[in-house]
Design an enzyme around this catalytic site. Structure first.
Site, PDB file in Angstrom:
ATOM      1  N   ARG A  75     -10.345   4.289   5.085  1.00 10.33           N
ATOM      2  CA  ARG A  75     -11.255   3.243   4.572  1.00 10.33           C
ATOM      3  C   ARG A  75     -12.566   3.191   5.351  1.00 10.33           C
ATOM      4  NH1 ARG A  75      -6.704  -1.474   4.169  1.00 10.33           N
ATOM      5  NH2 ARG A  75      -5.956  -0.394   6.003  1.00 10.33           N
ATOM      6  N   SER A 113      -5.874 -11.728  -4.868  1.00 12.31           N
ATOM      7  CA  SER A 113      -7.079 -12.208  -4.194  1.00 12.31           C
ATOM      8  C   SER A 113      -8.120 -11.091  -4.290  1.00 12.31           C
ATOM      9  CB  SER A 113      -6.778 -12.514  -2.727  1.00 12.31           C
ATOM     10  OG  SER A 113      -6.490 -11.313  -2.039  1.00 12.31           O
ATOM     11  N   TYR A 156      -2.332   7.249 -15.279  1.00 15.41           N
ATOM     12  CA  TYR A 156      -3.072   6.074 -15.763  1.00 15.41           C
ATOM     13  C   TYR A 156      -4.530   6.046 -15.270  1.00 15.41           C
ATOM     14  CZ  TYR A 156      -1.345   3.757 -11.401  1.00 15.41           C
ATOM     15  OH  TYR A 156      -1.036   3.431 -10.113  1.00 15.41           O
TER      16      TYR A 156
HETATM   17  C1  HXC Z   1      -0.361  -9.426  -4.168  1.00 16.87           C
HETATM   18  C2  HXC Z   1      -0.804  -8.436  -2.103  1.00 16.87           C
HETATM   19  C3  HXC Z   1       0.425  -7.738  -2.160  1.00 16.87           C
HETATM   20  C4  HXC Z   1       1.280  -7.953  -3.319  1.00 16.87           C
HETATM   21  C5  HXC Z   1      -0.589  -7.217  -0.310  1.00 16.87           C
HETATM   22  N1  HXC Z   1      -1.394  -8.092  -0.934  1.00 16.87           N
HETATM   23  N2  HXC Z   1       0.518  -6.985  -1.032  1.00 16.87           N
HETATM   24  N3  HXC Z   1      -1.189  -9.273  -3.097  1.00 16.87           N
HETATM   25  N4  HXC Z   1       0.833  -8.794  -4.278  1.00 16.87           N
HETATM   26  N5  HXC Z   1       2.449  -7.327  -3.443  1.00 16.87           N
HETATM   27  C6  HXC Z   1      -2.675  -8.596  -0.485  1.00 16.87           C
HETATM   28  C7  HXC Z   1      -2.585  -9.334   0.853  1.00 16.87           C
HETATM   29  O1  HXC Z   1      -2.157 -10.678   0.679  1.00 16.87           O
HETATM   30  C8  HXC Z   1      -4.031  -9.230   1.344  1.00 16.87           C
HETATM   31  O2  HXC Z   1      -4.881 -10.140   0.689  1.00 16.87           O
HETATM   32  C9  HXC Z   1      -4.446  -7.848   0.866  1.00 16.87           C
HETATM   33  O3  HXC Z   1      -3.568  -7.504  -0.220  1.00 16.87           O
HETATM   34  C10 HXC Z   1      -4.320  -6.808   1.959  1.00 16.87           C
HETATM   35  O4  HXC Z   1      -2.977  -6.808   2.429  1.00 16.87           O
HETATM   36  P1  HXC Z   1      -2.601  -6.286   3.890  1.00 16.87           P
HETATM   37  O5  HXC Z   1      -1.126  -6.314   3.999  1.00 16.87           O
HETATM   38  O6  HXC Z   1      -3.427  -6.985   4.925  1.00 16.87           O
HETATM   39  O7  HXC Z   1      -3.181  -4.776   3.795  1.00 16.87           O
HETATM   40  P2  HXC Z   1      -2.833  -3.497   4.624  1.00 16.87           P
HETATM   41  O8  HXC Z   1      -2.053  -3.815   5.860  1.00 16.87           O
HETATM   42  O9  HXC Z   1      -4.094  -2.763   4.736  1.00 16.87           O
HETATM   43  O10 HXC Z   1      -1.806  -2.692   3.649  1.00 16.87           O
HETATM   44  C11 HXC Z   1      -2.255  -2.098   2.450  1.00 16.87           C
HETATM   45  C12 HXC Z   1      -1.236  -2.219   1.323  1.00 16.87           C
HETATM   46  C13 HXC Z   1       0.171  -1.718   1.787  1.00 16.87           C
HETATM   47  C14 HXC Z   1      -1.752  -1.418   0.152  1.00 16.87           C
HETATM   48  C15 HXC Z   1      -1.091  -3.695   0.924  1.00 16.87           C
HETATM   49  O11 HXC Z   1       1.109  -1.812   0.720  1.00 16.87           O
HETATM   50  C16 HXC Z   1       0.118  -0.288   2.266  1.00 16.87           C
HETATM   51  O12 HXC Z   1      -0.129  -0.038   3.444  1.00 16.87           O
HETATM   52  N6  HXC Z   1       0.333   0.707   1.369  1.00 16.87           N
HETATM   53  C17 HXC Z   1       0.257   2.137   1.710  1.00 16.87           C
HETATM   54  C18 HXC Z   1       1.266   2.970   0.994  1.00 16.87           C
HETATM   55  C19 HXC Z   1       1.389   2.758  -0.477  1.00 16.87           C
HETATM   56  O13 HXC Z   1       0.964   1.735  -1.036  1.00 16.87           O
HETATM   57  N7  HXC Z   1       1.999   3.726  -1.139  1.00 16.87           N
HETATM   58  C20 HXC Z   1       2.250   3.683  -2.557  1.00 16.87           C
HETATM   59  C21 HXC Z   1       1.386   4.647  -3.248  1.00 16.87           C
HETATM   60  S1  HXC Z   1       2.107   4.829  -4.804  1.00 16.87           S
HETATM   61  P3  HXC Z   1      -5.335 -11.563   1.350  1.00 16.87           P
HETATM   62  O14 HXC Z   1      -6.276 -12.143   0.356  1.00 16.87           O
HETATM   63  O15 HXC Z   1      -4.072 -12.345   1.509  1.00 16.87           O
HETATM   64  O16 HXC Z   1      -5.993 -11.203   2.657  1.00 16.87           O
HETATM   65  C22 HXC Z   1       1.045   5.207  -5.991  1.00 16.87           C
HETATM   66  C23 HXC Z   1       1.800   5.742  -7.223  1.00 16.87           C
HETATM   67  C24 HXC Z   1       1.223   5.417  -8.520  1.00 16.87           C
HETATM   68  O17 HXC Z   1      -0.109   5.094  -5.842  1.00 16.87           O
HETATM   69  C25 HXC Z   1       1.972   5.918  -9.762  1.00 16.87           C
HETATM   70  C26 HXC Z   1       3.467   5.883  -9.742  1.00 16.87           C
HETATM   71  C27 HXC Z   1       4.145   6.402 -10.994  1.00 16.87           C
HETATM   72  P1  NAP Z   2       3.420   7.151   0.222  1.00 21.41           P
HETATM   73  O1  NAP Z   2       4.516   7.901   0.871  1.00 21.41           O
HETATM   74  O2  NAP Z   2       3.333   5.691   0.407  1.00 21.41           O
HETATM   75  O3  NAP Z   2       2.080   7.846   0.679  1.00 21.41           O
HETATM   76  C1  NAP Z   2       0.881   7.192   0.885  1.00 21.41           C
HETATM   77  C2  NAP Z   2       0.298   7.695   2.174  1.00 21.41           C
HETATM   78  O4  NAP Z   2      -1.012   7.189   2.307  1.00 21.41           O
HETATM   79  C3  NAP Z   2       1.089   7.281   3.402  1.00 21.41           C
HETATM   80  O5  NAP Z   2       1.396   8.417   4.175  1.00 21.41           O
HETATM   81  C4  NAP Z   2       0.145   6.360   4.164  1.00 21.41           C
HETATM   82  O6  NAP Z   2       0.294   6.542   5.579  1.00 21.41           O
HETATM   83  C5  NAP Z   2      -1.211   6.828   3.667  1.00 21.41           C
HETATM   84  N1  NAP Z   2      -2.227   5.780   3.740  1.00 21.41           N
HETATM   85  C6  NAP Z   2      -2.197   4.549   3.163  1.00 21.41           C
HETATM   86  N2  NAP Z   2      -3.281   3.858   3.490  1.00 21.41           N
HETATM   87  C7  NAP Z   2      -4.047   4.664   4.262  1.00 21.41           C
HETATM   88  C8  NAP Z   2      -5.300   4.515   4.897  1.00 21.41           C
HETATM   89  N3  NAP Z   2      -6.005   3.380   4.793  1.00 21.41           N
HETATM   90  N4  NAP Z   2      -5.791   5.557   5.629  1.00 21.41           N
HETATM   91  C9  NAP Z   2      -5.081   6.712   5.730  1.00 21.41           C
HETATM   92  N5  NAP Z   2      -3.900   6.913   5.148  1.00 21.41           N
HETATM   93  C10 NAP Z   2      -3.380   5.902   4.420  1.00 21.41           C
HETATM   94  O7  NAP Z   2       3.413   7.377  -1.381  1.00 21.41           O
HETATM   95  P2  NAP Z   2       3.511   8.709  -2.262  1.00 21.41           P
HETATM   96  O8  NAP Z   2       4.352   8.370  -3.420  1.00 21.41           O
HETATM   97  O9  NAP Z   2       3.852   9.876  -1.436  1.00 21.41           O
HETATM   98  O10 NAP Z   2       2.014   8.846  -2.807  1.00 21.41           O
HETATM   99  C11 NAP Z   2       1.205   9.973  -2.494  1.00 21.41           C
HETATM  100  C12 NAP Z   2       0.124  10.142  -3.539  1.00 21.41           C
HETATM  101  O11 NAP Z   2       0.700  10.441  -4.805  1.00 21.41           O
HETATM  102  C13 NAP Z   2      -0.740   8.900  -3.763  1.00 21.41           C
HETATM  103  O12 NAP Z   2      -2.069   9.289  -4.006  1.00 21.41           O
HETATM  104  C14 NAP Z   2      -0.149   8.297  -5.016  1.00 21.41           C
HETATM  105  O13 NAP Z   2      -1.060   7.497  -5.705  1.00 21.41           O
HETATM  106  C15 NAP Z   2       0.178   9.546  -5.776  1.00 21.41           C
HETATM  107  N6  NAP Z   2       1.148   9.383  -6.847  1.00 21.41           N
HETATM  108  C16 NAP Z   2       2.465   9.201  -6.543  1.00 21.41           C
HETATM  109  C17 NAP Z   2       3.388   9.091  -7.561  1.00 21.41           C
HETATM  110  C18 NAP Z   2       4.835   8.952  -7.294  1.00 21.41           C
HETATM  111  O14 NAP Z   2       5.616   8.859  -8.243  1.00 21.41           O
HETATM  112  N7  NAP Z   2       5.292   8.947  -6.052  1.00 21.41           N
HETATM  113  C19 NAP Z   2       2.944   9.139  -8.898  1.00 21.41           C
HETATM  114  C20 NAP Z   2       1.589   9.303  -9.172  1.00 21.41           C
HETATM  115  C21 NAP Z   2       0.708   9.431  -8.129  1.00 21.41           C
HETATM  116  P3  NAP Z   2       0.085   5.342   6.663  1.00 21.41           P
HETATM  117  O15 NAP Z   2       0.851   4.192   6.171  1.00 21.41           O
HETATM  118  O16 NAP Z   2       0.589   5.971   7.929  1.00 21.41           O
HETATM  119  O17 NAP Z   2      -1.394   5.117   6.725  1.00 21.41           O
END
Ligand code: HXC
Ligand code: NAP
Length: 293
Positions: A75, A113, A156
């Protein structure tokens, strides 16, 4: 047919250095493993350095390759620049950027939010932009050619999707960036492609998209015409091909790998699948009877 088999020859990525964002877990880790197995050196980066170090040593042991863990929150542009500077002290050059890091969760959009929405946009769109811009500028300035960027989007990104609106918005932006730069930076010898995966089970995605009982309620495999989810090696095979020199003429493409999932959702009459075979004789007769009147 063994769809879990490894596709490319053993030296397909020999001599390449690949930077994988979000390489410490999930699909990023699986793709990194395969890149190492077929000769690449891999740099994995994300926020959690302990996780990255564990993954790097696990993958090095498994593959006898070189995997370098570097901390970076994508970010923040200055963190990306610092990570790249550190990377360039450890490797001669970076040949491939794999923008794989992502954040996502399900929510009705009106419950979000402004910061929640921004958080996803910042990780997915701004993060991919930060890495692409910083490394792209470096490549161009240093006249480094035969480079490639692979972006992991979603199906999507093209169709949009309710309940994951920040992710859909961000991934659509990444797709637009992929296609735009495929044209603009081709003159610098940089290729851009994207993969749009369907469901590939990972802990990161499943915990956030199918929390608790939802895992049992929604069997994602049932939504896929091929009636199964993806295997990580299938995605790794495609990614390895796209970043390899075998794909040198492939530029600006997004390849969907989802067993036909999104098309099933799109076709207006796909729901007719629910009609039992024996009913079709009756339906055909009814339709033909109308025509003769
Ligand atoms: C509503 C939420 C929420 C939820 C967090 N927030 N989770 N709001 N519903 N479930 C809000 C918080 O209240 C906060 O807002 C803001 O989002 C930021 O949350 P933080 O926890 O402070 O953020 P952070 O620690 O930076 O964590 C980021 C994150 C977390 C995205 C929320 O889930 C994360 O680290 N994710 C990384 C891995 C990940 O998401 N992997 C999945 C990828 S899958 P406020 O206003 O309260 O401050 C993918 C696949 C797609 O992309 C297709 C699949 C078929
Ligand atoms: P995942 O294991 O949660 O992978 C997400 C990775 O992103 C984590 O290793 C996380 O590591 C890293 N990450 C998150 N926030 C970051 C930040 N601010 N800076 C640097 N790294 C960050 O999920 P995944 O399923 O393997 O997803 C991988 C990719 O595939 C994503 O782009 C997702 O959208 C895509 N995708 C997945 C699916 C599926 O079915 N799994 C389907 C369609 C697309 P840290 O937490 O250590 O930062």
């Amino acid at each position: 047919m063994d769809f879990k088999a490894k596709m490319l020859r053993d030296d397909a990525l020999k001599g390449k250095t690949i930077l994988v964002t979000g390489g410490g877990s999930g699909l990023g880790k699986s793709m990194s493993r395969y890149f190492l197995e077929i000769g690449a050196q891999v740099i994995i980066t994300s926020r959690n350095l302990d996780k990255l170090k564990n993954t790097a040593s696990e993958l090095e042991k498994e593959t006898q390759g070189i995997c370098i863990p570097l901390q970076c929150d994508v970010r923040h542009y200055e963190q990306v620049e610092a990570m790249l500077a550190e990377a360039h002290q450890k490797v001669k050059s970076i040949d491939v950027l794999l923008n794989n890091a992502a954040g996502n969760f399900i929510s009705p959009t009106e419950r979000l939010s402004s910061n929640a929405f921004d958080t996803i946009i910042d990780i997915v769109l701004k993060g991919s932009k930060n890495c692409t811009l910083a490394l792209g500028k470096y490549w161009i300035k240093n006249k480094e050619e035969n480079k490639t960027v692979l972006n992991i989007v979603t199906t999507y990104a093209s169709t949009g999707s309710a309940y994951v609106v920040p992710s859909a918005t961000a991934k659509a932006g990444v797709l637009a960036m992929t296609r735009s730069l495929a044209v603009e930076w081709a003159k610098y010898g940089i290729r851009f492609n994207a993969i749009a995966p369907g469901p590939f089970p990972t802990k990161g995605a499943w915990d956030r998209l199918l929390p608790g009982e939802l895992k049992d309620k929604f069997d994602l495999a049932k939504k896929v015409p091929l009636k199964r989810v993806g295997d990580h090696q299938e995605l790794a095979n495609l990614a390895a091909y796209l970043v390899s020199d075998f794909a040198h003429y492939l530029n600006g493409e997004v390849i969907t790998i989802d067993g036909g999932e999104w098309l099933k959702g799109a076709g207006q009459f796909n729901l007719l699948e629910q009609i039992p075979t024996e009913m079709w004789d009756m339906l055909e007769e009814m339709i033909k009877a109308k025509k003769s009147k």
